[in-house]
Design a protein around this motif. Structure first.
Motif, PDB file in Angstrom:
ATOM      1  N   LYS A   2       0.825  -1.203   0.000  1.00  0.00           N
ATOM      2  CA  LYS A   2       0.000   0.000   0.000  1.00  0.00           C
ATOM      3  C   LYS A   2       0.862   1.258   0.000  1.00  0.00           C
ATOM      4  CE  LYS A   2      -3.833  -2.050   2.536  1.00  0.00           C
ATOM      5  NZ  LYS A   2      -4.627  -1.988   3.774  1.00  0.00           N
ATOM      6  N   GLY A   3       2.184   1.093   0.015  1.00  0.00           N
ATOM      7  CA  GLY A   3       3.083   2.241   0.008  1.00  0.00           C
ATOM      8  C   GLY A   3       3.309   2.855   1.380  1.00  0.00           C
ATOM      9  N   GLU A   4       3.014   2.093   2.451  1.00  0.00           N
ATOM     10  CA  GLU A   4       3.186   2.600   3.806  1.00  0.00           C
ATOM     11  C   GLU A   4       4.205   1.753   4.559  1.00  0.00           C
ATOM     12  OE1 GLU A   4      -0.665   2.387   5.593  1.00  0.00           O
ATOM     13  OE2 GLU A   4      -1.597   3.631   4.058  1.00  0.00           O
ATOM     14  N   LYS A   5       4.935   2.430   5.450  1.00  0.00           N
ATOM     15  CA  LYS A   5       5.847   1.689   6.329  1.00  0.00           C
ATOM     16  C   LYS A   5       5.007   0.883   7.312  1.00  0.00           C
ATOM     17  CE  LYS A   5       9.637   4.993   6.316  1.00  0.00           C
ATOM     18  NZ  LYS A   5      10.485   5.853   7.150  1.00  0.00           N
ATOM     19  N   TYR A   6       5.553  -0.249   7.695  1.00  0.00           N
ATOM     20  CA  TYR A   6       4.796  -1.146   8.574  1.00  0.00           C
ATOM     21  C   TYR A   6       5.765  -1.828   9.528  1.00  0.00           C
ATOM     22  CZ  TYR A   6       1.874  -5.246   9.666  1.00  0.00           C
ATOM     23  OH  TYR A   6       1.160  -6.222  10.276  1.00  0.00           O
ATOM     24  N   THR A   7       5.486  -1.727  10.821  1.00  0.00           N
ATOM     25  CA  THR A   7       6.306  -2.417  11.826  1.00  0.00           C
ATOM     26  C   THR A   7       5.373  -3.023  12.862  1.00  0.00           C
ATOM     27  OG1 THR A   7       8.077  -0.781  11.575  1.00  0.00           O
ATOM     28  CG2 THR A   7       8.156  -2.174  13.530  1.00  0.00           C
ATOM     29  N   ARG A   8       5.558  -4.295  13.131  1.00  0.00           N
ATOM     30  CA  ARG A   8       4.759  -4.977  14.150  1.00  0.00           C
ATOM     31  C   ARG A   8       5.599  -6.077  14.789  1.00  0.00           C
ATOM     32  NH1 ARG A   8      -0.907  -4.924  12.078  1.00  0.00           N
ATOM     33  NH2 ARG A   8      -1.497  -2.784  12.520  1.00  0.00           N
ATOM     34  N   GLU A   9       5.133  -6.505  15.948  1.00  0.00           N
ATOM     35  CA  GLU A   9       5.754  -7.649  16.607  1.00  0.00           C
ATOM     36  C   GLU A   9       4.807  -8.835  16.502  1.00  0.00           C
ATOM     37  OE1 GLU A   9       6.838  -6.512  20.581  1.00  0.00           O
ATOM     38  OE2 GLU A   9       8.263  -5.012  19.849  1.00  0.00           O
ATOM     39  N   PHE A  10       5.392 -10.004  16.246  1.00  0.00           N
ATOM     40  CA  PHE A  10       4.599 -11.214  16.098  1.00  0.00           C
ATOM     41  C   PHE A  10       5.220 -12.341  16.904  1.00  0.00           C
ATOM     42  CE2 PHE A  10       3.632  -8.914  12.201  1.00  0.00           C
ATOM     43  CZ  PHE A  10       2.262  -9.073  12.100  1.00  0.00           C
ATOM     44  N   ARG A  11       4.386 -13.232  17.323  1.00  0.00           N
ATOM     45  CA  ARG A  11       4.849 -14.455  17.985  1.00  0.00           C
ATOM     46  C   ARG A  11       4.466 -15.618  17.074  1.00  0.00           C
ATOM     47  NH1 ARG A  11       4.378 -15.618  24.152  1.00  0.00           N
ATOM     48  NH2 ARG A  11       6.350 -14.566  23.941  1.00  0.00           N
ATOM     49  N   PHE A  12       5.469 -16.411  16.746  1.00  0.00           N
ATOM     50  CA  PHE A  12       5.260 -17.596  15.928  1.00  0.00           C
ATOM     51  C   PHE A  12       5.504 -18.833  16.781  1.00  0.00           C
ATOM     52  CE2 PHE A  12       6.623 -14.280  12.970  1.00  0.00           C
ATOM     53  CZ  PHE A  12       5.623 -14.352  12.012  1.00  0.00           C
ATOM     54  N   TYR A  13       4.687 -19.838  16.588  1.00  0.00           N
ATOM     55  CA  TYR A  13       4.856 -21.094  17.316  1.00  0.00           C
ATOM     56  C   TYR A  13       5.371 -22.152  16.360  1.00  0.00           C
ATOM     57  CZ  TYR A  13       2.231 -18.978  21.087  1.00  0.00           C
ATOM     58  OH  TYR A  13       1.825 -18.150  22.096  1.00  0.00           O
ATOM     59  N   LYS A  14       6.352 -22.893  16.823  1.00  0.00           N
ATOM     60  CA  LYS A  14       6.903 -23.985  16.037  1.00  0.00           C
ATOM     61  C   LYS A  14       5.848 -25.073  15.915  1.00  0.00           C
ATOM     62  CE  LYS A  14      10.983 -26.892  15.793  1.00  0.00           C
ATOM     63  NZ  LYS A  14      12.220 -27.281  16.473  1.00  0.00           N
ATOM     64  N   LYS A  15       5.660 -25.564  14.727  1.00  0.00           N
ATOM     65  CA  LYS A  15       4.646 -26.586  14.467  1.00  0.00           C
ATOM     66  C   LYS A  15       4.910 -27.816  15.343  1.00  0.00           C
ATOM     67  CE  LYS A  15       2.455 -28.996  10.658  1.00  0.00           C
ATOM     68  NZ  LYS A  15       2.419 -29.216   9.222  1.00  0.00           N
ATOM     69  N   ASP A  16       3.837 -28.373  15.891  1.00  0.00           N
ATOM     70  CA  ASP A  16       3.903 -29.563  16.746  1.00  0.00           C
ATOM     71  C   ASP A  16       4.774 -29.339  17.986  1.00  0.00           C
ATOM     72  OD1 ASP A  16       2.311 -30.897  14.871  1.00  0.00           O
ATOM     73  OD2 ASP A  16       4.063 -31.567  13.750  1.00  0.00           O
ATOM     74  N   SER A  17       4.815 -28.090  18.455  1.00  0.00           N
ATOM     75  CA  SER A  17       5.622 -27.769  19.628  1.00  0.00           C
ATOM     76  C   SER A  17       5.009 -26.559  20.318  1.00  0.00           C
ATOM     77  CB  SER A  17       7.051 -27.449  19.204  1.00  0.00           C
ATOM     78  OG  SER A  17       7.772 -26.890  20.269  1.00  0.00           O
TER      79      SER A  17
END
Length: 169
Positions: A2-17
């Motif tokens: 969209k032409g905009e700067k974007y910063t976020r924090e995410f938490r990812f979980y390891k599959k089957d863990s």
């Protein structure tokens, strides 16, 4: 896109863990020769999040202890007590100041661990002694006044080998 700067924090979980990873993700628009692109970056902030959580716990514990300490001092200051009651309060206050010192030393040890500078000092520790210390800490908490905290008399004692300060933290 969209032409905009974007910063976020995410938490990812390891599959089957249940193992989680924290990332800071950012996306920045970029144009080259009239074409639009998005530059994407990913930074692992798991250590930063862990340190932040440990700091929150530390400050919460310190404030609880200081609150209990202040409560006992205010009671002692405003009421007339027998010599025995006054001595009991002084013992509780002393215990709370010891707890503050222990909590600060534990945080110092955790900070050293984060920097790989921790020197672990193990010893044999009596499990019932640990439980009794924890119960005593809660009994000294101003919020625990008029509450009964007991250890099950059938509790078994076990010898543990650990660093006392880290174990109590």
């Amino acid at each position: 896109m969209k032409g905009e700067k974007y910063t976020r924090e995410f938490r990812f979980y390891k599959k089957d863990s249940e193992q989680a990873y924290d990332f800071r993700v950012w996306c920045v628009p970029y144009s080259l020769n009239g074409e639009k692109f998005s530059l994407f970056g990913l930074s692992d902030i798991s250590d930063e999040k862990r340190r932040s959580n440990l700091e929150k716990i530390f400050f919460h514990d310190i404030l609880n202890t200081v609150g209990a300490l202040r409560g006992f001092v205010e009671i002692l200051k405003e009421e007339n007590f027998s010599r025995k009651e006054e001595n009991d309060f002084k013992e509780k206050i002393y215990g709370l100041t010891e707890k503050l010192i222990d909590e600060i030393q534990a945080q110092k040890a955790l900070t050293a661990a984060e920097k790989d500078d921790l020197v672990v000092s193990t010893s044999t520790i009596n499990s019932l002694e640990i439980i009794k210390n924890i119960v005593e800490d809660y009994k000294n908490n101003f919020l625990s006044l008029n509450k009964i905290i007991r250890i099950d008399p059938t509790s078994e004692n076990q010898a543990l080998i650990s660093d006392y300060t880290l174990l109590m933290r």
